[in-house]
Enzyme design. Structure first.
Site, short mmCIF file in Angstrom:
data_model
loop_
_atom_site.label_atom_id
_atom_site.label_comp_id
_atom_site.label_asym_id
_atom_site.label_seq_id
_atom_site.Cartn_x
_atom_site.Cartn_y
_atom_site.Cartn_z
N ARG A 97 13.34 -58.79 -21.11
CA ARG A 97 13.28 -57.37 -21.45
C ARG A 97 14.12 -57.15 -22.71
O ARG A 97 15.34 -57.35 -22.69
CB ARG A 97 13.84 -56.51 -20.31
CG ARG A 97 13.95 -55.05 -20.67
CD ARG A 97 14.54 -54.20 -19.55
NE ARG A 97 14.69 -52.83 -19.98
CZ ARG A 97 15.84 -52.15 -19.98
NH1 ARG A 97 16.95 -52.69 -19.54
NH2 ARG A 97 15.88 -50.90 -20.40
N HIS A 143 15.38 -47.66 -26.84
CA HIS A 143 16.71 -47.93 -26.28
C HIS A 143 17.74 -47.34 -27.24
O HIS A 143 18.54 -48.04 -27.85
CB HIS A 143 16.92 -49.44 -26.07
CG HIS A 143 18.03 -49.78 -25.11
ND1 HIS A 143 17.84 -50.57 -23.98
CD2 HIS A 143 19.34 -49.48 -25.11
CE1 HIS A 143 18.99 -50.72 -23.34
NE2 HIS A 143 19.92 -50.07 -24.01
N GLU A 188 17.21 -45.16 -19.80
CA GLU A 188 18.33 -44.31 -19.38
C GLU A 188 18.43 -42.96 -20.09
O GLU A 188 19.27 -42.76 -20.97
CB GLU A 188 19.65 -45.06 -19.56
CG GLU A 188 19.73 -46.35 -18.77
CD GLU A 188 21.10 -47.00 -18.86
OE1 GLU A 188 21.88 -46.63 -19.75
OE2 GLU A 188 21.38 -47.87 -18.03
N ASN A 329 18.48 -49.35 -13.43
CA ASN A 329 19.71 -49.99 -13.90
C ASN A 329 20.83 -49.58 -12.95
O ASN A 329 21.17 -48.39 -12.86
CB ASN A 329 20.08 -49.52 -15.32
CG ASN A 329 19.08 -50.02 -16.35
OD1 ASN A 329 18.20 -50.82 -16.06
ND2 ASN A 329 19.23 -49.55 -17.58
N TYR A 331 24.86 -50.32 -11.72
CA TYR A 331 26.14 -50.98 -11.99
C TYR A 331 27.19 -50.73 -10.93
O TYR A 331 27.91 -51.63 -10.55
CB TYR A 331 26.69 -50.55 -13.36
CG TYR A 331 25.93 -51.14 -14.53
CD1 TYR A 331 26.31 -52.34 -15.11
CD2 TYR A 331 24.80 -50.50 -15.05
CE1 TYR A 331 25.61 -52.90 -16.17
CE2 TYR A 331 24.09 -51.04 -16.12
CZ TYR A 331 24.51 -52.24 -16.68
OH TYR A 331 23.81 -52.79 -17.73
N GLU A 396 18.51 -53.70 -15.14
CA GLU A 396 19.88 -54.02 -15.58
C GLU A 396 20.80 -54.02 -14.38
O GLU A 396 20.63 -53.23 -13.44
CB GLU A 396 20.42 -52.98 -16.58
CG GLU A 396 19.89 -53.12 -17.97
CD GLU A 396 20.52 -52.12 -18.95
OE1 GLU A 396 21.71 -51.76 -18.77
OE2 GLU A 396 19.80 -51.69 -19.86
C1 BGC Z 1 22.71 -49.76 -21.24
C2 BGC Z 1 23.11 -50.94 -22.10
C3 BGC Z 1 24.62 -51.12 -22.02
C4 BGC Z 1 24.98 -51.39 -20.57
C5 BGC Z 1 26.47 -51.67 -20.34
C6 BGC Z 1 23.42 -49.68 -19.91
O1 BGC Z 1 23.72 -48.36 -19.62
O2 BGC Z 1 21.33 -49.74 -21.08
O3 BGC Z 1 22.69 -50.71 -23.40
O4 BGC Z 1 25.08 -52.13 -22.85
O5 BGC Z 1 24.65 -50.28 -19.79
O6 BGC Z 1 27.23 -50.57 -20.71
#
Ligand code: BGC
Length: 488
Positions: A97, A143, A188, A329, A331, A396
């Site tokens: 991607r 992006h 995002e 995505n 985290y 992500e």
């Molecule tokens: C984004 C990336 C970024 C990553 C880490 C995501 O929100 O798509 O571009 O580098 O987070 O911060």
């Protein structure tokens, strides 16, 4: 000192004691890895490329980035992409991607520009070489690197950008769609709209709390829907590809698990942060709670109408169901409780929820990411229940260091933890998760954090002219997972 030691002990005890899920990844589950153009390509003014908002803003004011750097050279992937393809090939991924730099294809952004042949050649070579290695290109159309000439007309606050975006998307389908079968319209919305046009913390650094983010995302959601319908009508039957969209989602647990009020706050957080974009695309309109709260608060604050724009019934019909897969995505997770500070217009007061992360969760170098993989499973279940189990591609998921980290044990721990939750979501909750791609193949230019945060499975020496790439231990770990289809 004592505190530090005890955190350290708890962390390593946790590392040593964790058991990952024993399930194997389903046969048709795909593995990939992710990057984005501005963060890796460099060559900011080479090969006929025009200026993006990131090029422009960081050249105007280098203090916008903590280490005063920019993406002028980054990983130099514009020149060193063959090394990236080698790394991808050795990793064994099914897909890569990456994003296309709008101004490398259309230097002046809009309809009146000539297509830049050198940019087309760059992406043609990359795509052809990926396909020769049986790696499927998954292309993110946008992006965050908007052409500056379009920002000069107001950027995402100006609805004429919808036409320009659709033109750009059509150009990409025409140029590359004979070989590229997977497209992601946007990466995002929250990050480039709310952070870029409300908070002023990302390009184009516009500060308009409680207003700019909603206008930006309204136009971007319409642009997404229009591009999806255009592909469906003009290209789908000939090219046979799929068009998805990536929305970032954090999970929120109630601050006090047994408190009904905190449970309500956690749901409200998800409706505002994640539902804001997914509700329109999957169900046709913003979450009712957003529509109601923002209307009431806007009136109290003296606005004539809601600060959240409204879709027409035609637009609702157009945008509803405008996806073939949903990119996610993920985290980190937060803890939520209601807040009562509604005086100033802002997304935070509209949302009305305070979120925090306890000190006891293992920290990464990024202040917003703490070890909390269970939230990924929770969010996948939430998606299944709210949207009738759509196909979800994890586009992500990553862990940050702030120093050289070739032996990146914590990243390995985090990625295994998240993948373990993905397996549980698939086998124990019947969630329709179709694939997984961590962020990122390389250490990259991390937006306003410059080169201070490193998310790569491959280290990049930003001091060396060659931008030497060295795989980290997590790269080998991920390679083993892909080939064995099990966690280590
Ligand atoms: C984004 C990336 C970024 C990553 C880490 C995501 O929100 O798509 O571009 O580098 O987070 O911060």
């Amino acid at each position: 000192m004592f505190l530090w030691k005890s955190t350290f002990c708890i962390f390593f005890f946790h590392l040593a004691s964790t058991q990952w899920s024993n399930y194997s990844f389903p046969k048709d589950f795909i593995f990939g890895i992710t990057t984005s153009a501005y963060q890796i390509e460099g060559a900011w003014s080479e090969g006929g490329k025009g200026l993006s908002i990131w090029d422009y803003d960081l050249h105007q004011n280098s203090s916008l980035v903590v280490d005063k750097t920019n993406g002028d050279i980054a990983c130099n992937s514009y020149h060193r992409w063959k090394e990236d393809v080698e790394l991808l090939k050795h990793l064994g991924v099914n897909f890569y991607r990456f994003s296309i730099s709008w101004t490398r294809i259309l230097p002046l952004g809009g309809k009146d520009t000539k297509i830049n042949d050198e940019g087309v050649k760059y992406y043609n070579e990359l795509i052809d070489n990926l396909l020769a290695e049986e790696i499927l290109p998954y292309i993110t159309i946008y992006h965050w690197d908007l052409p500056q000439v379009l920002q000069d007309k107001g950027g995402w606050l100006n609805e004429t950008l919808i036409e320009d975006y659709v033109f750009y998307a059509r150009t990409l389908f025409q140029l590359f769609g004979d070989r590229v079968k997977h497209w992601i319209t946007f990466n995002e919305f929250f990050q480039f709209c709310e952070v870029g046009y409300s908070d002023g913390q990302r390009a184009p650094f516009v500060s308009s709390p409680g207003v700019g983010g909603y206008q930006c995302s309204h136009n971007a959601l319409l642009a997404h829907g229009r591009a999806y319908r255009m592909y469906e009508k003009e290209f789908k039957s000939i090219q046979g590809g799929n068009v998805g969209v990536t929305v970032d989602g954090s999970w929120c647990d109630p601050l006090t698990p047994t408190s009904e009020s905190d449970q309500g706050a956690a749901e409200q957080f998800t409706q505002f942060n994640y539902g804001w974009f997914t509700y329109p695309i999957l169900l046709g309109n913003y979450p009712p709670i957003m529509i109601d709260r923002i209307y009431v608060l806007s009136k109290q604050q003296g606005y004539e109408s809601s600060r959240l724009p409204a879709f027409t019934s035609e637009e609702i019909k157009m945008i509803k169901g405008s996806y073939d897969f949903l990119g996610l995505n993920y985290y980190s997770t937060y803890l939520c409780t209601f807040s009562d500070n509604f005086s100033q217009p802002s997304f935070e007061s509209d949302c009305g929820v305070l979120s925090s992360q306890p000190e006891s969760w293992e920290p990464s170098a990024a202040d917003w990411i703490k070890y909390s993989p269970w939230g990924l499973r929770e969010l996948l279940v939430w998606i299944k229940e709210h949207f009738n189990n759509p196909p979800v591609l994890i586009t992500e998921n990553g862990w940050a260091y702030n120093s050289l980290d070739l032996d990146d044990t914590e990243r390995i721990h985090y990625l295994n933890g998240c993948l373990s939750e993905v397996l549980k979501a698939i086998y124990e909750k019947e969630c329709n998760v179709i694939g997984y791609a961590p962020w990122s193949l390389l250490d990259t230019f991390e937006w306003t954090m410059g080169y201070t945060l490193k998310f790569g499975l491959v280290h990049v020496d930003f001091e060396s002219a060659n931008r030497t790439r060295i795989p980290k231990r997590s790269y080998n770990m991920f390679r083993n997972i892909i080939s064995s289809r099990r966690l280590e």
